[in-house]
Design a protein around this motif. Structure first.
Motif, PDB file in Angstrom:
ATOM      1  N   UNK A 153      -7.416  10.194 -12.783  1.00 18.14           N
ATOM      2  CA  UNK A 153      -6.726   9.234 -13.645  1.00 18.14           C
ATOM      3  C   UNK A 153      -7.568   7.972 -13.819  1.00 18.14           C
ATOM      4  N   UNK A 154      -8.067   7.449 -12.696  1.00 13.11           N
ATOM      5  CA  UNK A 154      -8.836   6.207 -12.755  1.00 13.11           C
ATOM      6  C   UNK A 154     -10.130   6.407 -13.536  1.00 13.11           C
ATOM      7  N   UNK A 155     -10.812   7.517 -13.254  1.00 10.78           N
ATOM      8  CA  UNK A 155     -12.137   7.737 -13.847  1.00 10.78           C
ATOM      9  C   UNK A 155     -12.040   8.097 -15.329  1.00 10.78           C
ATOM     10  N   UNK A 156     -11.079   8.964 -15.662  1.00  9.38           N
ATOM     11  CA  UNK A 156     -11.057   9.544 -17.007  1.00  9.38           C
ATOM     12  C   UNK A 156     -10.020   8.869 -17.910  1.00  9.38           C
ATOM     13  N   UNK A 157      -8.779   8.772 -17.424  1.00 10.56           N
ATOM     14  CA  UNK A 157      -7.716   8.236 -18.293  1.00 10.56           C
ATOM     15  C   UNK A 157      -7.814   6.723 -18.443  1.00 10.56           C
ATOM     16  N   UNK A 158      -7.925   6.030 -17.308  1.00 11.68           N
ATOM     17  CA  UNK A 158      -7.877   4.568 -17.361  1.00 11.68           C
ATOM     18  C   UNK A 158      -9.266   3.943 -17.462  1.00 11.68           C
ATOM     19  N   UNK A 159     -10.275   4.669 -17.069  1.00  9.51           N
ATOM     20  CA  UNK A 159     -11.629   4.113 -17.121  1.00  9.51           C
ATOM     21  C   UNK A 159     -11.786   2.862 -16.268  1.00  9.51           C
ATOM     22  N   UNK A 160     -11.214   2.877 -15.070  1.00  8.64           N
ATOM     23  CA  UNK A 160     -11.337   1.717 -14.186  1.00  8.64           C
ATOM     24  C   UNK A 160     -12.342   2.026 -13.073  1.00  8.64           C
ATOM     25  N   UNK A 161     -13.195   1.058 -12.730  1.00  5.51           N
ATOM     26  CA  UNK A 161     -14.112   1.283 -11.610  1.00  5.51           C
ATOM     27  C   UNK A 161     -13.321   1.359 -10.312  1.00  5.51           C
ATOM     28  N   UNK A 162     -13.792   2.189  -9.391  1.00  6.90           N
ATOM     29  CA  UNK A 162     -13.058   2.325  -8.122  1.00  6.90           C
ATOM     30  C   UNK A 162     -14.024   2.463  -6.964  1.00  6.90           C
ATOM     31  N   UNK A 163     -13.492   2.227  -5.764  1.00  4.49           N
ATOM     32  CA  UNK A 163     -14.260   2.489  -4.563  1.00  4.49           C
ATOM     33  C   UNK A 163     -14.424   4.001  -4.394  1.00  4.49           C
ATOM     34  N   UNK A 164     -15.530   4.394  -3.798  1.00  7.31           N
ATOM     35  CA  UNK A 164     -15.759   5.814  -3.564  1.00  7.31           C
ATOM     36  C   UNK A 164     -14.776   6.359  -2.528  1.00  7.31           C
ATOM     37  N   UNK A 165     -14.507   5.540  -1.505  1.00  3.97           N
ATOM     38  CA  UNK A 165     -13.575   5.959  -0.476  1.00  3.97           C
ATOM     39  C   UNK A 165     -12.197   5.373  -0.776  1.00  3.97           C
ATOM     40  N   UNK A 166     -11.213   5.652   0.063  1.00  3.93           N
ATOM     41  CA  UNK A 166      -9.816   5.263  -0.174  1.00  3.93           C
ATOM     42  C   UNK A 166      -9.165   5.037   1.185  1.00  3.93           C
ATOM     43  N   UNK A 167      -7.962   4.490   1.193  1.00  4.51           N
ATOM     44  CA  UNK A 167      -7.231   4.308   2.453  1.00  4.51           C
ATOM     45  C   UNK A 167      -6.101   5.321   2.517  1.00  4.51           C
ATOM     46  N   UNK A 168      -6.053   6.023   3.626  1.00  3.39           N
ATOM     47  CA  UNK A 168      -4.964   6.983   3.797  1.00  3.39           C
ATOM     48  C   UNK A 168      -3.740   6.289   4.388  1.00  3.39           C
ATOM     49  N   UNK A 169      -2.611   6.962   4.263  1.00  5.29           N
ATOM     50  CA  UNK A 169      -1.367   6.445   4.806  1.00  5.29           C
ATOM     51  C   UNK A 169      -1.281   6.779   6.290  1.00  5.29           C
TER      52      UNK A 169
END
Ligand SMILES: Nc1ncnc2c1ncn2[C@@H]1O[C@H](COP(=O)(O)OP(=O)(O)O)[C@@H](O)[C@H]1O
Ligand SMILES: [Mg+2]
Length: 218
Positions: A153-169
């Motif tokens: 979604x971030x990469x294709x739909x919204x085109x927003x830059x993001x961190x490569x990693x993420x935080x899990x719950x």
């Protein structure tokens, strides 16, 4: 010296969590100040619970105008700013963004979080030409395809830059404020390993991006 704003006009996406834990992770290698300009002062409560285990300097309940002055006076490597999530406090957030070198935009994988996040980025961050990255938070590895779906979604739909990693719950992350815990003082065990690992990856990514000369090996 870099000012990092943790910003999203949606509440509950992890701004306070990211500001405190990232501050703690960066403090392992850098001189860090964590600043709170949020009227709710969640960091203040967390910091009080942590008492002498705070690994960074801390300035709670600040007026955002102090940031402009700080950047001239201090020799911190990073100033991490927790910001309010409510629309009434947009002026406060704007003052912080004016002083910032980078904005981290935490985002939880919930459809309701999307619009306020897009609004924050397109109305407040992009017009300032401020570098920024969305940080996916509260990812549940037990939900098949969740991470890949939101990354797409971030990469294709919204085109927003993001961190490569993420935080899990993690429960240990949810419990951290009341226990006054920060990754810098957490013991490594089955409950905490992922919490520590995730935020360390983000600190390393940020460091690589903003202070490659200082970053070294994490
Ligand atoms: N990765 C996570 N795992 C578990 N709980 C989390 C995580 N990130 C945030 N939380 C919890 O979610 C709630 C909202 O997070 P918070 O950092 O206060 O968001 P915000 O500052 O954006 O309102 C808090 O109770 C917090 O402890
Ligand atoms: Mg908060």
């Amino acid at each position: 010296m870099k000012v990092i704003a943790v910003a999203n006009q949606k509440g509950g996406v992890g701004k306070t969590t990211v500001a405190m834990q990232l501050g703690a992770a960066l403090a392992g290698r850098h001189r860090v100040l964590v600043v709170d300009v949020d009227r709710q002062q969640s960091t203040v409560w967390w910091a009080e619970n942590a008492r002498d285990r705070l690994p960074f300097d801390f300035a709670g309940s600040q007026h955002p105008n102090m940031l402009g002055r700080l950047t001239e006076l201090t020799d911190y490597d990073y100033i991490v700013v927790d910001t309010p999530g409510s629309l009434e406090d947009t002026a406060v957030l704007e003052t912080v963004l004016d002083a910032a070198d980078y904005a981290i935009v935490p985002l939880t994988p919930e459809p309701l979080a999307v619009d306020p996040t897009m609004r924050t980025v397109t109305r407040l961050i992009e017009p300032r030409h401020l570098r920024h990255g969305v940080l996916l938070n509260r990812i549940d590895p037990r939900v098949p395809g969740q991470l890949a779906h939101w990354q797409r979604l971030l990469d294709v739909e919204f085109g927003l830059p993001r961190f490569g990693w993420h935080l899990r719950q993690y429960k240990a992350q949810a419990d951290a404020p009341v226990l006054g815990q920060l990754v810098s003082s957490m013991r490594h065990n089955r409950r905490t390993d992922g919490v520590i690992w995730d935020i360390t990856q983000i600190a390393a990514e940020l460091d690589q991006l903003l202070s490659p000369a200082l970053a070294g090996r994490w």
